[in-house]
Enzyme design. Structure first.
Site, PDB file in Angstrom:
ATOM      1  N   THR A  67       6.617  -8.196   5.000  1.00  0.00           N
ATOM      2  CA  THR A  67       7.523  -8.276   6.154  1.00  0.00           C
ATOM      3  C   THR A  67       8.555  -7.149   6.124  1.00  0.00           C
ATOM      4  O   THR A  67       9.102  -6.789   7.159  1.00  0.00           O
ATOM      5  CB  THR A  67       8.292  -9.618   6.149  1.00  0.00           C
ATOM      6  OG1 THR A  67       8.786  -9.844   4.827  1.00  0.00           O
ATOM      7  CG2 THR A  67       7.397 -10.776   6.557  1.00  0.00           C
ATOM      8  N   SER A 112       7.481  -4.814  -9.465  1.00  0.00           N
ATOM      9  CA  SER A 112       8.289  -3.652  -9.085  1.00  0.00           C
ATOM     10  C   SER A 112       8.812  -2.846 -10.254  1.00  0.00           C
ATOM     11  O   SER A 112       9.987  -2.473 -10.292  1.00  0.00           O
ATOM     12  CB  SER A 112       9.474  -4.073  -8.212  1.00  0.00           C
ATOM     13  OG  SER A 112       8.991  -4.565  -7.038  1.00  0.00           O
ATOM     14  N   GLU A 129       9.807   7.077  -2.880  1.00  0.00           N
ATOM     15  CA  GLU A 129       8.494   6.445  -3.083  1.00  0.00           C
ATOM     16  C   GLU A 129       7.577   6.720  -1.888  1.00  0.00           C
ATOM     17  O   GLU A 129       6.389   6.986  -2.045  1.00  0.00           O
ATOM     18  CB  GLU A 129       8.636   4.936  -3.338  1.00  0.00           C
ATOM     19  CG  GLU A 129       7.309   4.298  -3.645  1.00  0.00           C
ATOM     20  CD  GLU A 129       7.364   3.121  -4.601  1.00  0.00           C
ATOM     21  OE1 GLU A 129       8.415   2.860  -5.212  1.00  0.00           O
ATOM     22  OE2 GLU A 129       6.316   2.465  -4.724  1.00  0.00           O
ATOM     23  N   ASP A 170      12.116  -3.905  -2.762  1.00  0.00           N
ATOM     24  CA  ASP A 170      12.169  -3.799  -4.226  1.00  0.00           C
ATOM     25  C   ASP A 170      13.383  -2.989  -4.676  1.00  0.00           C
ATOM     26  O   ASP A 170      14.099  -3.368  -5.612  1.00  0.00           O
ATOM     27  CB  ASP A 170      10.890  -3.128  -4.754  1.00  0.00           C
ATOM     28  CG  ASP A 170       9.644  -3.848  -4.279  1.00  0.00           C
ATOM     29  OD1 ASP A 170       9.770  -4.965  -3.755  1.00  0.00           O
ATOM     30  OD2 ASP A 170       8.543  -3.288  -4.429  1.00  0.00           O
ATOM     31  N   SER A 203       8.033   0.149 -10.650  1.00  0.00           N
ATOM     32  CA  SER A 203       8.330   1.486 -10.132  1.00  0.00           C
ATOM     33  C   SER A 203       9.719   1.528  -9.491  1.00  0.00           C
ATOM     34  O   SER A 203      10.468   2.488  -9.710  1.00  0.00           O
ATOM     35  CB  SER A 203       7.250   1.957  -9.164  1.00  0.00           C
ATOM     36  OG  SER A 203       6.980   0.967  -8.217  1.00  0.00           O
TER      37      SER A 203
HETATM   38  C1  GLA Z   1       5.386  -4.135  -2.522  1.00  0.00           C
HETATM   39  C2  GLA Z   1       6.283  -3.157  -1.754  1.00  0.00           C
HETATM   40  C3  GLA Z   1       7.361  -3.918  -0.977  1.00  0.00           C
HETATM   41  C4  GLA Z   1       6.769  -5.031  -0.122  1.00  0.00           C
HETATM   42  C5  GLA Z   1       5.798  -5.882  -0.949  1.00  0.00           C
HETATM   43  C6  GLA Z   1       5.067  -6.876  -0.092  1.00  0.00           C
HETATM   44  O1  GLA Z   1       6.123  -4.761  -3.518  1.00  0.00           O
HETATM   45  O2  GLA Z   1       6.889  -2.250  -2.636  1.00  0.00           O
HETATM   46  O3  GLA Z   1       8.097  -3.014  -0.203  1.00  0.00           O
HETATM   47  O4  GLA Z   1       6.150  -4.507   1.019  1.00  0.00           O
HETATM   48  O5  GLA Z   1       4.832  -5.097  -1.624  1.00  0.00           O
HETATM   49  O6  GLA Z   1       5.941  -7.808   0.419  1.00  0.00           O
END
Ligand code: GLA
Length: 386
Positions: free
Chosen positions: A35, A125, A159, A171, A127
């Site tokens: 989203t 996350s 990124e 993230d 990264s």
């Molecule tokens: C990854 C992306 C986020 C988000 C999620 C899905 O973690 O880095 O920005 O889009 O996927 O919700």
């Protein structure tokens, strides 16, 4: 020895000087998946696993980076950084240095030692934790002020443009703004956020399918293109919309004829997920934790069937979890295609949950899952020796 002292010693033996140490956390997302890049709502929390960055200045304009996780050394000149995705860990800190300089912040050359404890490629996350820790460290070293909001946006830009993953802002934002004991409702359009205390007797239990995910992989970017295609088609009759955030379920159903089945499903996921995320935030705020169980089960189905980002291993784990006592909610977490599942579990049941989930998963897949128990934690900060 604590983590900071250990890093000081390791840095010293590699670079022969005394650094400052910074850390930024990974995250889980309770609800609101795919989203953020649709300018919608997410409900993440920072976790107790961080990326640690030790940094000391150099006299030239070089960045010399060592990753302990990859046992690899990379050097780059700040004056010659340009976007290119090598697909390696160094894209993240170098991308952030590039983005900060592009935004007008002249950085200093530095020696940097990186130690990531966020499991890699697990949808937690790692990264973003690396980007935020490195960006914060580089700005401090150069004595530039930056707000955490600006830092999050520049890390996302790095990124997107340097590392080539078209991720949203979730993230990086929570790695900057996470607060101990709290989840956070984030409006990914305005970047307004609201902290929501998690019930004190609840643990975040994270189960790793051990199926590696990589959001630089083309499937994640394809999801984003599919959502953009949905907006393009719907805006023929709804000219005021800018993103799927602006589309109601009624708008979508009334104009279903404009979309092929696949694009319709992607849009339905995002539109219904935004509504569920706000409902889950309201449930947390009013202490109706029981409502979370269904609110977290529905998105898993929607992510599996409409967004098509789950995988058999995640589905098995969610089924297993829903049969255990003390589970307030369970669903896949992050971009999908493998990685981790997040469970909200009563603290008193969390040991038993851990055991049974591991046994069940091993029996069903032959794989031994890693399971981590965490509390919601603090965002980026300088770290002092304990
Ligand atoms: C990854 C992306 C986020 C988000 C999620 C899905 O973690 O880095 O920005 O889009 O996927 O919700």
């Amino acid at each position: 020895m604590d983590q900071v002292r250990e890093l000081l010693a390791k840095f010293n033996s590699r670079f022969h000087s005394t650094p400052k140490v910074y850390r930024a956390p990974g995250r889980v997302n309770l609800i609101g998946e795919h989203t953020d890049y649709n300018e919608g709502f997410v409900l993440p929390a920072a976790i107790g696993f961080s990326c640690w960055v030790a940094i000391a200045p150099r006299d030239d304009r070089k960045l010399a980076l060592y990753s302990e996780n990859f046992d690899e050394f990379v050097e780059a000149e700040l004056d010659y950084l340009k976007p290119h995705a090598s697909g390696k860990w160094a894209d993240y800190p170098l991308g952030v240095a590039w983005a900060l300089e592009q935004a007008g912040n002249r950085l200093r050359g530095a020696n940097i030692y990186i130690l990531g404890e966020v499991p890699l490629g697990a949808g937690l996350s790692s990264s973003a934790a690396l980007e935020v820790a490195a960006g914060f460290a580089l700005m401090h070293l150069a004595q530039h002020a930056i707000t955490l909001k600006e830092l999050a946006v520049l890390c996302q830009h790095a990124e997107n443009e340097f590392a080539g993953a078209r991720c949203g802002i979730m993230d990086q934002f929570v790695a900057c703004h996470g607060r101990a004991g709290n989840a956070m409702l984030l409006d990914c359009r305005s970047l307004d956020s609201k902290l929501l205390p998690l019930p004190p007797k609840v643990r975040l239990v994270i189960c790793n399918t051990m199926v590696k995910h990589n959001i630089g992989s083309s499937e994640y970017n394809v999801r984003r293109q599919e959502c953009e295609e949905g907006v393009r088609q719907l805006s023929k009759v709804l000219p005021e919309i800018r993103a799927l955030r602006d589309v109601s379920l009624a708008d979508l159903e009334n104009n279903r004829g404009l979309l092929n089945d696949l694009i319709y499903k992607r849009c339905r996921h995002v539109v219904t997920e935004n509504a569920r995320t706000r409902a889950a935030a309201a449930a947390l705020q009013s202490g109706e934790v029981a409502a979370l169980r269904q609110l977290m089960a529905d998105p898993h189905r929607s992510l599996r069937d409409d967004c098509e980002v789950s995988c058999p291993e995640l589905d098995i784990m969610v089924d297993l979890a829903m049969r255990q006592p003390g589970v307030l909610g369970a669903r896949m977490n992050g971009g999908g295609f493998g990685g981790c599942k997040i469970n909200l579990v009563n603290a008193a049941d969390s040991d038993q949950f851990r055991e049974r989930a591991a046994q069940g998963y091993r029996a069903a897949t032959g794989q031994r899952p890693d399971i981590y128990v965490s509390e919601a934690s603090e965002g980026v900060a300088i770290a002092e020796p304990g």
